[in-house]
Design an enzyme around this catalytic site. Structure first.
Site, short mmCIF file in Angstrom:
data_model
loop_
_atom_site.label_atom_id
_atom_site.label_comp_id
_atom_site.label_asym_id
_atom_site.label_seq_id
_atom_site.Cartn_x
_atom_site.Cartn_y
_atom_site.Cartn_z
N HIS A 63 0.89 -1.40 -0.16
CA HIS A 63 -0.14 -0.02 0.00
C HIS A 63 1.07 1.25 -0.05
O HIS A 63 2.14 1.10 0.17
CB HIS A 63 -0.92 0.02 1.24
CG HIS A 63 -0.26 0.09 2.31
ND1 HIS A 63 0.57 -0.98 3.03
CD2 HIS A 63 -0.35 1.17 3.58
CE1 HIS A 63 0.96 -0.60 4.14
NE2 HIS A 63 0.60 0.70 4.60
N HIS A 65 1.27 3.79 2.02
CA HIS A 65 1.74 4.78 3.17
C HIS A 65 3.26 4.77 3.34
O HIS A 65 3.88 3.98 2.79
CB HIS A 65 1.41 4.05 4.51
CG HIS A 65 -0.24 4.61 4.74
ND1 HIS A 65 -1.12 3.69 5.64
CD2 HIS A 65 -0.89 5.51 4.45
CE1 HIS A 65 -2.08 4.29 5.86
NE2 HIS A 65 -2.20 5.20 5.11
N ASP A 67 5.97 4.62 5.32
CA ASP A 67 6.83 3.93 5.72
C ASP A 67 6.82 2.47 4.87
O ASP A 67 7.81 1.42 5.25
CB ASP A 67 6.38 3.34 7.16
CG ASP A 67 4.96 3.00 7.30
OD1 ASP A 67 4.23 3.48 6.91
OD2 ASP A 67 4.83 1.93 8.27
N HIS A 68 6.10 2.30 4.10
CA HIS A 68 6.11 0.95 2.81
C HIS A 68 6.75 1.43 1.50
O HIS A 68 6.60 0.59 0.88
CB HIS A 68 4.74 0.46 3.05
CG HIS A 68 4.39 -0.07 4.35
ND1 HIS A 68 4.42 -1.28 4.76
CD2 HIS A 68 3.90 0.42 5.47
CE1 HIS A 68 4.11 -1.66 5.89
NE2 HIS A 68 3.73 -0.41 6.41
N HIS A 142 -7.43 -1.83 5.66
CA HIS A 142 -6.76 -0.84 6.24
C HIS A 142 -7.32 0.62 5.59
O HIS A 142 -7.95 0.61 4.86
CB HIS A 142 -5.24 -0.89 5.75
CG HIS A 142 -4.03 0.00 6.26
ND1 HIS A 142 -3.83 -0.21 7.73
CD2 HIS A 142 -3.11 0.73 5.92
CE1 HIS A 142 -2.96 0.40 8.04
NE2 HIS A 142 -2.43 1.25 7.06
N ASP A 209 0.32 -3.96 6.75
CA ASP A 209 -0.67 -3.27 7.39
C ASP A 209 -2.43 -3.60 7.11
O ASP A 209 -2.82 -3.33 6.02
CB ASP A 209 -0.70 -1.75 7.38
CG ASP A 209 0.59 -1.41 7.76
OD1 ASP A 209 1.53 -2.16 7.79
OD2 ASP A 209 0.79 0.02 7.76
N HIS A 267 7.12 -5.05 11.85
CA HIS A 267 6.36 -3.92 11.95
C HIS A 267 6.00 -3.47 13.23
O HIS A 267 4.92 -3.49 13.45
CB HIS A 267 4.89 -3.83 10.93
CG HIS A 267 4.38 -2.62 10.44
ND1 HIS A 267 3.57 -2.27 11.07
CD2 HIS A 267 4.66 -1.90 9.37
CE1 HIS A 267 3.15 -1.27 10.48
NE2 HIS A 267 3.78 -0.69 9.49
#
Length: 305
Positions: A63, A65, A67-68, A142, A209, A267
């Site tokens: 996805h 976001h 941090d990914h 999510h 997530d 995570h």
């Protein structure tokens, strides 16, 4: 068997710490190197882990976001800088196409690599040119669209030495039988099915997530290795539900119900100073191998069943 291992590049969640980089995971599978969710700092973590840009054959984002995915610009530019000779396939939610395009064009660089894009419009099998496994995307739950990934090696056969010996099939003739599918022995035809048994292929699931949803169980079902987020502990389950995450206990219960062999937790929220409670919580519910991931660790896939 070719080398199959998970190289952990980062294990933090939204906020990195002194001990934990943002996400990043390279699955080595023979000549394949699948880079999952490269967060900030992934390129430097690769240097520490001994991972070269040429090792990357596929990139898979769950996805969009930060941090990914915020490590993607550096990865894309690095594979071009190093003139990676093979094409690199990229998988990501189609709803984030705008973000993907921005990340891949974050600054000026020379484009030399064939980056083949595979935007995911919905759950199902994905195009995986020349891969020794199938790749399936499964929808998760999510605040933004998210997918998990499942990699499955096709089933094979295991030759049975006792049956081969009983029929007088030895040495090079075994290879001949495997290649041809049948062999004439003492006037009769022996097939591979008579001297073998089915051997399931290895499987791997990557679940980031998400709150608990049917997709988590679907991804985990029977896999050899489940890499799964464990942002919170059960005591903070209300936060996990609110923000679309899992607890260590939830992840472990999923693994137990799914007959997973190796459970890899990652995570982790920066709110926890140590992860002893994550391990204890997981081991309370799951009797298989539990790995609490650490940056730069290498985790081998368990041997074939």
């Amino acid at each position: 068997m070719s080398q199959r291992e998970l190289v952990v590049l980062g294990t933090a969640s939204q906020v990195p710490t002194r001990q934990r980089n943002h996400n990043g995971y390279l699955l080595r599978w023979g000549r394949e190197g699948v880079l999952f969710d490269p967060g900030e700092g992934t390129q430097r973590q690769m240097a520490f882990a001994g991972v070269a840009a040429t090792d990357i054959t596929r990139i898979a984002l769950t996805h969009f976001h930060g941090d990914h995915c915020l490590g993607l610009p550096g990865i894309v530019q690095r594979i071009n800088l190093d003139r990676v000779a093979h094409p690199v396939d990229a998988y990501y939610p189609a709803s984030g196409q705008e973000y993907f395009d921005r990340l891949c064009s974050a600054s000026s660089f020379y484009r030399r690599v064939d980056l083949r894009t595979h935007p995911i419009a919905g759950p199902g099998p994905l195009d995986a040119p020349d891969a020794p496994f199938t790749i399936e995307a499964v929808a998760l739950s999510h605040p933004v669209e998210a997918f998990g990934y499942r990699l499955t090696e096709p089933a094979g056969v295991r030759m049975l030495p006792d049956r081969l010996a009983a029929l007088g099939i030895h040495g090079p003739r075994i290879g001949e039988l495997q290649r041809a599918g049948s062999l004439l022995v003492d006037g009769r035809t022996v097939t591979v099915a008579e001297v073998s048994e089915p051997r399931p292929g290895q499987s791997f699931a990557f679940v980031m997530d998400t709150r608990l949803c049917p997709g988590v169980a679907e991804l985990a079902a029977g896999v050899d290795m489940l890499v799964i987020e464990a942002t919170f502990l059960d005591a903070d389950a209300h936060l996990a539900e609110e923000y679309g995450h899992l607890t260590a206990g939830q992840a472990a219960r999923v693994a137990a119900d799914a007959d997973v062999r190796t459970l890899v937790l990652t995570h982790f929220s920066q709110r926890y100073r140590t992860l002893d409670d994550h391990r204890a919580e997981a081991e309370k519910h799951f009797s298989g191998e539990v790995v609490v991931a650490e940056d730069l660790h290498r985790i081998p896939l368990p041997p074939r069943r």
